[in-house]
Design an enzyme around this catalytic site. Sequence first.
Site, PDB file in Angstrom:
ATOM      1  N   ASP A 112      10.182   0.511  17.386  1.00  0.00           N
ATOM      2  CA  ASP A 112       9.661   1.632  16.613  1.00  0.00           C
ATOM      3  C   ASP A 112      10.679   2.755  16.655  1.00  0.00           C
ATOM      4  O   ASP A 112      11.418   2.890  17.642  1.00  0.00           O
ATOM      5  CB  ASP A 112       8.313   2.112  17.172  1.00  0.00           C
ATOM      6  CG  ASP A 112       7.560   2.999  16.188  1.00  0.00           C
ATOM      7  OD1 ASP A 112       6.714   2.465  15.444  1.00  0.00           O
ATOM      8  OD2 ASP A 112       7.831   4.213  16.158  1.00  0.00           O
ATOM      9  N   GLY A 116       6.417   1.950   8.102  1.00  0.00           N
ATOM     10  CA  GLY A 116       6.268   2.637   6.831  1.00  0.00           C
ATOM     11  C   GLY A 116       5.222   3.730   6.907  1.00  0.00           C
ATOM     12  O   GLY A 116       4.508   3.853   7.902  1.00  0.00           O
ATOM     13  N   ALA A 117       5.164   4.516   5.850  1.00  0.00           N
ATOM     14  CA  ALA A 117       4.166   5.570   5.777  1.00  0.00           C
ATOM     15  C   ALA A 117       2.791   4.959   5.581  1.00  0.00           C
ATOM     16  O   ALA A 117       2.644   3.888   4.995  1.00  0.00           O
ATOM     17  CB  ALA A 117       4.490   6.518   4.618  1.00  0.00           C
ATOM     18  N   GLN A 151      -1.081   4.671   4.114  1.00  0.00           N
ATOM     19  CA  GLN A 151      -1.796   4.981   2.880  1.00  0.00           C
ATOM     20  C   GLN A 151      -2.865   6.018   3.169  1.00  0.00           C
ATOM     21  O   GLN A 151      -3.676   5.862   4.077  1.00  0.00           O
ATOM     22  CB  GLN A 151      -2.428   3.709   2.314  1.00  0.00           C
ATOM     23  CG  GLN A 151      -3.042   3.868   0.935  1.00  0.00           C
ATOM     24  CD  GLN A 151      -3.568   2.532   0.414  1.00  0.00           C
ATOM     25  OE1 GLN A 151      -3.386   1.484   1.020  1.00  0.00           O
ATOM     26  NE2 GLN A 151      -4.233   2.584  -0.722  1.00  0.00           N
ATOM     27  N   ARG A 180      -1.572   1.858  -3.048  1.00  0.00           N
ATOM     28  CA  ARG A 180      -0.474   1.243  -2.306  1.00  0.00           C
ATOM     29  C   ARG A 180       0.853   1.502  -3.011  1.00  0.00           C
ATOM     30  O   ARG A 180       1.893   1.657  -2.373  1.00  0.00           O
ATOM     31  CB  ARG A 180      -0.726  -0.260  -2.167  1.00  0.00           C
ATOM     32  CG  ARG A 180      -1.959  -0.608  -1.323  1.00  0.00           C
ATOM     33  CD  ARG A 180      -2.181  -2.108  -1.280  1.00  0.00           C
ATOM     34  NE  ARG A 180      -3.358  -2.469  -0.477  1.00  0.00           N
ATOM     35  CZ  ARG A 180      -4.558  -2.670  -0.981  1.00  0.00           C
ATOM     36  NH1 ARG A 180      -4.771  -2.520  -2.270  1.00  0.00           N
ATOM     37  NH2 ARG A 180      -5.567  -3.021  -0.201  1.00  0.00           N
ATOM     38  N   VAL A 235       4.735  -6.751   5.922  1.00  0.00           N
ATOM     39  CA  VAL A 235       3.326  -6.355   5.933  1.00  0.00           C
ATOM     40  C   VAL A 235       3.146  -4.946   5.365  1.00  0.00           C
ATOM     41  O   VAL A 235       2.090  -4.624   4.813  1.00  0.00           O
ATOM     42  CB  VAL A 235       2.747  -6.436   7.365  1.00  0.00           C
ATOM     43  CG1 VAL A 235       1.268  -6.077   7.389  1.00  0.00           C
ATOM     44  CG2 VAL A 235       2.947  -7.838   7.949  1.00  0.00           C
ATOM     45  N   SER A 236       4.163  -4.101   5.470  1.00  0.00           N
ATOM     46  CA  SER A 236       4.069  -2.727   4.959  1.00  0.00           C
ATOM     47  C   SER A 236       3.717  -2.732   3.472  1.00  0.00           C
ATOM     48  O   SER A 236       4.084  -3.642   2.735  1.00  0.00           O
ATOM     49  CB  SER A 236       5.399  -1.989   5.131  1.00  0.00           C
ATOM     50  OG  SER A 236       6.019  -2.271   6.350  1.00  0.00           O
ATOM     51  N   ASP A 264      -6.972 -10.130   1.345  1.00  0.00           N
ATOM     52  CA  ASP A 264      -7.868  -9.969   0.190  1.00  0.00           C
ATOM     53  C   ASP A 264      -8.670 -11.256  -0.042  1.00  0.00           C
ATOM     54  O   ASP A 264      -9.856 -11.216  -0.359  1.00  0.00           O
ATOM     55  CB  ASP A 264      -7.061  -9.655  -1.076  1.00  0.00           C
ATOM     56  CG  ASP A 264      -6.081  -8.521  -0.878  1.00  0.00           C
ATOM     57  OD1 ASP A 264      -6.354  -7.409  -1.340  1.00  0.00           O
ATOM     58  OD2 ASP A 264      -5.036  -8.763  -0.238  1.00  0.00           O
ATOM     59  N   ARG A 311     -11.364 -11.480   2.446  1.00  0.00           N
ATOM     60  CA  ARG A 311     -12.460 -10.591   2.035  1.00  0.00           C
ATOM     61  C   ARG A 311     -13.315 -11.252   0.966  1.00  0.00           C
ATOM     62  O   ARG A 311     -14.556 -11.168   0.986  1.00  0.00           O
ATOM     63  CB  ARG A 311     -11.889  -9.263   1.516  1.00  0.00           C
ATOM     64  CG  ARG A 311     -11.320  -8.363   2.601  1.00  0.00           C
ATOM     65  CD  ARG A 311     -10.515  -7.210   2.013  1.00  0.00           C
ATOM     66  NE  ARG A 311     -10.161  -6.226   3.044  1.00  0.00           N
ATOM     67  CZ  ARG A 311      -9.142  -5.369   2.959  1.00  0.00           C
ATOM     68  NH1 ARG A 311      -8.372  -5.393   1.879  1.00  0.00           N
ATOM     69  NH2 ARG A 311      -8.894  -4.515   3.926  1.00  0.00           N
ATOM     70  N   LYS A 317     -13.702 -14.514   0.431  1.00  0.00           N
ATOM     71  CA  LYS A 317     -14.472 -15.600   1.041  1.00  0.00           C
ATOM     72  C   LYS A 317     -15.651 -15.049   1.842  1.00  0.00           C
ATOM     73  O   LYS A 317     -16.759 -15.600   1.811  1.00  0.00           O
ATOM     74  CB  LYS A 317     -13.561 -16.438   1.942  1.00  0.00           C
ATOM     75  CG  LYS A 317     -12.516 -17.237   1.190  1.00  0.00           C
ATOM     76  CD  LYS A 317     -11.659 -18.053   2.155  1.00  0.00           C
ATOM     77  CE  LYS A 317     -10.632 -18.892   1.417  1.00  0.00           C
ATOM     78  NZ  LYS A 317      -9.828 -19.713   2.343  1.00  0.00           N
ATOM     79  N   HIS A 341      -0.981  -7.332  -4.306  1.00  0.00           N
ATOM     80  CA  HIS A 341      -1.890  -6.872  -3.250  1.00  0.00           C
ATOM     81  C   HIS A 341      -2.164  -5.407  -3.562  1.00  0.00           C
ATOM     82  O   HIS A 341      -1.496  -4.511  -3.073  1.00  0.00           O
ATOM     83  CB  HIS A 341      -1.238  -7.020  -1.882  1.00  0.00           C
ATOM     84  CG  HIS A 341      -2.031  -6.396  -0.759  1.00  0.00           C
ATOM     85  ND1 HIS A 341      -3.347  -6.715  -0.501  1.00  0.00           N
ATOM     86  CD2 HIS A 341      -1.684  -5.460   0.164  1.00  0.00           C
ATOM     87  CE1 HIS A 341      -3.773  -6.013   0.539  1.00  0.00           C
ATOM     88  NE2 HIS A 341      -2.781  -5.244   0.952  1.00  0.00           N
TER      89      HIS A 341
END
Length: 314
Positions: A36, A80-81, A83, A89, A119-120, A149, A152, A154, A176
């Site tokens: 980090d 990353g920043a 949300q 996004r 992942v960001s 998603d 979610r 399912k 996404h």
Amino acid sequence: MVNMRKIAVIGCGFVGSSCAFTLMQSNLFSEMVLIDVDKDRAEGEAMDMSHGLPFETPMKIYAGEYEDIADCAIVIITAGANQKPDETRLDLVAKNVGIYKHIIPELVRVGCEGILLIVSNPVDILTYTALKLSGFPENRVIGSGTVLDTARLKYLLGEHLKIDNRGVHAFIIGEHGDSELAAFSSANVSGINLNKFCEMRGYYNHEESMQRIYEDVRDSAYKIIEKKHATYYGVAMAVRRICESIVRNEHSILPISSLTHGEYGLEDVCLSLPAIVSANGVEKIVPISLNDDELKKLKDSAAALKKVLDDVLA
């Protein structure tokens, strides 16, 4: 040489630390490096998790430098920043592309040979950015995409039908984000067409129900952010699932974000489509059947991402 039992997490915010904690409990890895920009944060997370190791399988967890990740099998990037409420996004794109322009060259410098798992957010834009900045083979740069998603979807279909959601087979594809779509036309429950199964359970207003469930999936992150200011547990479990398929060479079909080469008429854009995921990363996109409306929405989703890419990488 890649060590299949070693993983790195770059970015130790809510998402990164949740991913690290989930992976610590997965028994997939024997060594985990945390990085980090705030070294104290990485050290604190490593200490906190390490103190729980007497309850888990032995593992080495530590805050490190980029040199420590050259031999990692998987490098997860969550940096990353965050949300914010009322922020999409895609609103994050300029900030996070700038951050990636610092991170990715460092991975190249140390000779990283593992798979990059992005992942960001916005994950599709950043997957494309990481691919272009790194020059890595396409199979080694994938995004977490719509794996969460899809989970979610399912879950909500399972709740709607009052069945075990593990028997639901359906995908969210595309971006996404706001232009994602549910591929309902190919959805099924244990091999039975979704609409037919709904009728077996006493539901007949298919379009109304599917639209409601789709909107609930699409807006889930916004609702969670509104209530608790961030989302991290669900995506951490999605990341673990992707890592399982890679480390165990499962060849699982997951809707990860990867580069397209003519699938559904899409070229040179990263977005989520079902794909075979193995120790080699993404092997092949699986062309599920889509109806005309779904195909149009997928192309619209790709066009929205292309426009952002053109603006950012111009």
